[in-house]
Design a protein around this motif. Structure first.
Motif, PDB file in Angstrom:
ATOM      1  N   THR A  85      -6.286  -3.225  13.712  1.00 52.71           N
ATOM      2  CA  THR A  85      -7.666  -3.710  13.753  1.00 52.71           C
ATOM      3  C   THR A  85      -7.964  -4.407  12.435  1.00 52.71           C
ATOM      4  N   GLU A  86      -9.017  -5.222  12.429  1.00 57.50           N
ATOM      5  CA  GLU A  86      -9.406  -5.881  11.182  1.00 57.50           C
ATOM      6  C   GLU A  86      -9.826  -4.846  10.146  1.00 57.50           C
ATOM      7  N   GLY A  87     -10.523  -3.801  10.593  1.00 61.54           N
ATOM      8  CA  GLY A  87     -10.947  -2.754   9.673  1.00 61.54           C
ATOM      9  C   GLY A  87      -9.771  -2.059   9.014  1.00 61.54           C
ATOM     10  N   ALA A  88      -8.730  -1.785   9.790  1.00 60.50           N
ATOM     11  CA  ALA A  88      -7.538  -1.139   9.237  1.00 60.50           C
ATOM     12  C   ALA A  88      -6.857  -2.047   8.221  1.00 60.50           C
ATOM     13  N   ALA A  89      -6.751  -3.332   8.557  1.00 57.52           N
ATOM     14  CA  ALA A  89      -6.136  -4.285   7.632  1.00 57.52           C
ATOM     15  C   ALA A  89      -6.933  -4.369   6.338  1.00 57.52           C
ATOM     16  N   ARG A  90      -8.261  -4.374   6.457  1.00 61.27           N
ATOM     17  CA  ARG A  90      -9.101  -4.466   5.259  1.00 61.27           C
ATOM     18  C   ARG A  90      -8.958  -3.216   4.389  1.00 61.27           C
ATOM     19  N   GLU A  91      -8.873  -2.045   5.000  1.00 61.22           N
ATOM     20  CA  GLU A  91      -8.724  -0.817   4.217  1.00 61.22           C
ATOM     21  C   GLU A  91      -7.409  -0.805   3.450  1.00 61.22           C
ATOM     22  N   ALA A 109       3.481  -9.003 -15.079  1.00 60.03           N
ATOM     23  CA  ALA A 109       4.369  -9.915 -14.339  1.00 60.03           C
ATOM     24  C   ALA A 109       5.566  -9.175 -13.753  1.00 60.03           C
ATOM     25  N   ASP A 110       5.292  -7.978 -13.243  1.00 60.61           N
ATOM     26  CA  ASP A 110       6.341  -7.142 -12.653  1.00 60.61           C
ATOM     27  C   ASP A 110       6.174  -7.130 -11.130  1.00 60.61           C
ATOM     28  N   PRO A 111       7.064  -7.760 -10.383  1.00 63.45           N
ATOM     29  CA  PRO A 111       6.955  -7.787  -8.913  1.00 63.45           C
ATOM     30  C   PRO A 111       7.365  -6.449  -8.300  1.00 63.45           C
ATOM     31  N   ASN A 112       6.612  -5.416  -8.635  1.00 67.60           N
ATOM     32  CA  ASN A 112       6.962  -4.044  -8.265  1.00 67.60           C
ATOM     33  C   ASN A 112       6.482  -3.756  -6.842  1.00 67.60           C
ATOM     34  N   TRP A 113       7.344  -4.028  -5.875  1.00 67.46           N
ATOM     35  CA  TRP A 113       6.962  -3.883  -4.467  1.00 67.46           C
ATOM     36  C   TRP A 113       6.669  -2.428  -4.107  1.00 67.46           C
ATOM     37  N   GLY A 114       7.317  -1.494  -4.785  1.00 64.05           N
ATOM     38  CA  GLY A 114       7.100  -0.083  -4.486  1.00 64.05           C
ATOM     39  C   GLY A 114       5.667   0.344  -4.747  1.00 64.05           C
ATOM     40  N   ARG A 115       5.067  -0.185  -5.809  1.00 64.06           N
ATOM     41  CA  ARG A 115       3.681   0.160  -6.117  1.00 64.06           C
ATOM     42  C   ARG A 115       2.731  -0.367  -5.041  1.00 64.06           C
ATOM     43  N   VAL A 116       3.015  -1.559  -4.542  1.00 67.75           N
ATOM     44  CA  VAL A 116       2.159  -2.146  -3.507  1.00 67.75           C
ATOM     45  C   VAL A 116       2.247  -1.335  -2.220  1.00 67.75           C
ATOM     46  N   LEU A 117       3.454  -0.986  -1.805  1.00 66.26           N
ATOM     47  CA  LEU A 117       3.612  -0.216  -0.572  1.00 66.26           C
ATOM     48  C   LEU A 117       3.035   1.191  -0.727  1.00 66.26           C
ATOM     49  N   ALA A 118       3.193   1.780  -1.906  1.00 68.39           N
ATOM     50  CA  ALA A 118       2.624   3.107  -2.138  1.00 68.39           C
ATOM     51  C   ALA A 118       1.104   3.060  -2.043  1.00 68.39           C
ATOM     52  N   ALA A 119       0.509   2.015  -2.600  1.00 71.40           N
ATOM     53  CA  ALA A 119      -0.946   1.866  -2.523  1.00 71.40           C
ATOM     54  C   ALA A 119      -1.390   1.681  -1.080  1.00 71.40           C
ATOM     55  N   ALA A 120      -0.645   0.875  -0.334  1.00 66.38           N
ATOM     56  CA  ALA A 120      -0.974   0.667   1.078  1.00 66.38           C
ATOM     57  C   ALA A 120      -0.937   1.989   1.834  1.00 66.38           C
ATOM     58  N   GLY A 121       0.029   2.823   1.499  1.00 64.95           N
ATOM     59  CA  GLY A 121       0.164   4.108   2.172  1.00 64.95           C
ATOM     60  C   GLY A 121      -0.959   5.075   1.876  1.00 64.95           C
ATOM     61  N   SER A 122      -1.731   4.806   0.821  1.00 65.14           N
ATOM     62  CA  SER A 122      -2.843   5.696   0.460  1.00 65.14           C
ATOM     63  C   SER A 122      -4.145   5.313   1.148  1.00 65.14           C
ATOM     64  N   GLY A 124      -5.157   5.608   4.170  1.00 65.63           N
ATOM     65  CA  GLY A 124      -5.643   6.423   5.275  1.00 65.63           C
ATOM     66  C   GLY A 124      -5.497   5.740   6.620  1.00 65.63           C
ATOM     67  N   VAL A 125      -4.615   4.745   6.670  1.00 66.24           N
ATOM     68  CA  VAL A 125      -4.347   3.992   7.895  1.00 66.24           C
ATOM     69  C   VAL A 125      -2.925   4.303   8.343  1.00 66.24           C
ATOM     70  N   LEU A 173       1.034  -8.680   2.950  1.00 64.55           N
ATOM     71  CA  LEU A 173       1.668  -7.498   3.528  1.00 64.55           C
ATOM     72  C   LEU A 173       1.476  -7.531   5.033  1.00 64.55           C
ATOM     73  N   ASP A 174       2.572  -7.683   5.756  1.00 67.07           N
ATOM     74  CA  ASP A 174       2.540  -7.650   7.218  1.00 67.07           C
ATOM     75  C   ASP A 174       2.800  -6.212   7.648  1.00 67.07           C
ATOM     76  N   LEU A 175       1.819  -5.625   8.339  1.00 67.07           N
ATOM     77  CA  LEU A 175       1.927  -4.222   8.744  1.00 67.07           C
ATOM     78  C   LEU A 175       2.763  -4.042  10.004  1.00 67.07           C
ATOM     79  N   GLY A 176       2.924  -5.111  10.779  1.00 69.24           N
ATOM     80  CA  GLY A 176       3.726  -5.024  11.995  1.00 69.24           C
ATOM     81  C   GLY A 176       3.141  -4.112  13.055  1.00 69.24           C
TER      82      GLY A 176
END
Length: 202
Positions: A85-91, A109-122, A124-125, A173-176
């Motif tokens: 949903t749009e709401g889930a994507a926005r969260e 300037a650190d392309p730290n993908w792990g931090r981005v995915l970890a944040a996405a996982g927080s 609540g979606v 970030l494509d959630l698929g």
């Protein structure tokens, strides 16, 4: 005007973050005095054009808030696609935008993908790591895939770091999980932010 403003605010002022905090003074107002004599809501095409115009003005003002953030040196656009949903994507976008670890990585300037995915996982979606794809881009260049399926995509490190050194960059970030999408904007977190907020008493 209230329903229109809520829709616009959700896609602009409610889609930005400087440090994740909310001031008691944060307010957005949309006023109309009727002097034009026009009522755009009696004409579907005019109503859509009016809302788009309000959206463009609001987006300009909202991005100005981010770029003028305390100690900010970079503007980051976070595109979240493939949401259920749009709401889930926005969260998910908001969770990434609020992450101090993501913001400091951008500053460094650190392309730290792990931090981005970890944040996405927080956020609540409900997410599935093996469906996630994270990419980065700057200045209209080609997108560089940083992570896919929850693991590194082994990007060209020099190209990835070059993107993160830019003053404006995009993360996608494509959630698929579906077809919904949302955009959120944030800035980096610099030592200057700490200095500004440590040196005064309100």
């Amino acid at each position: 005007l209230a329903p229109l403003l809520r829709r616009v605010a959700d896609r602009t002022f409610n889609a930005i973050s400087v440090d994740g905090d909310t001031s008691t003074n944060d307010t957005v107002l949309l006023l109309a005095n009727g002097a034009s004599g026009l009522d755009p809501f009696h004409d579907g095409a005019l109503a859509r054009a009016f809302e788009e115009a309000v959206l463009q003005v609001a987006r300009t003002l909202a991005l100005g808030i981010v770029e003028d953030g305390e100690g900010a040196t970079k503007l980051v656009e976070i595109q979240v696609t493939g949401g259920a949903t749009e709401g889930a994507a926005r969260e998910v976008g908001r969770a990434i935008a609020r992450s101090a670890l993501v913001k400091t990585a951008v500053y460094g300037a650190d392309p730290n993908w792990g931090r981005v995915l970890a944040a996405a996982g927080s956020a609540g979606v409900a997410l599935s790591a093996d469906k996630l794809t994270l990419s980065a881009q700057a200045d209209g260049d080609d997108w560089v895939v940083l992570a896919q399926g929850g693991a590194t995509a082994h990007p060209d490190e020099a190209k990835a770091r070059a993107i993160f050194r830019q003053k404006r960059l995009r993360l996608r970030l494509d959630l698929g999980m579906g077809r919904a999408e949302a955009v959120v904007w944030t800035c980096d977190l610099s030592p200057e932010y700490v200095r500004i907020n440590a040196d005064y008493t309100s």
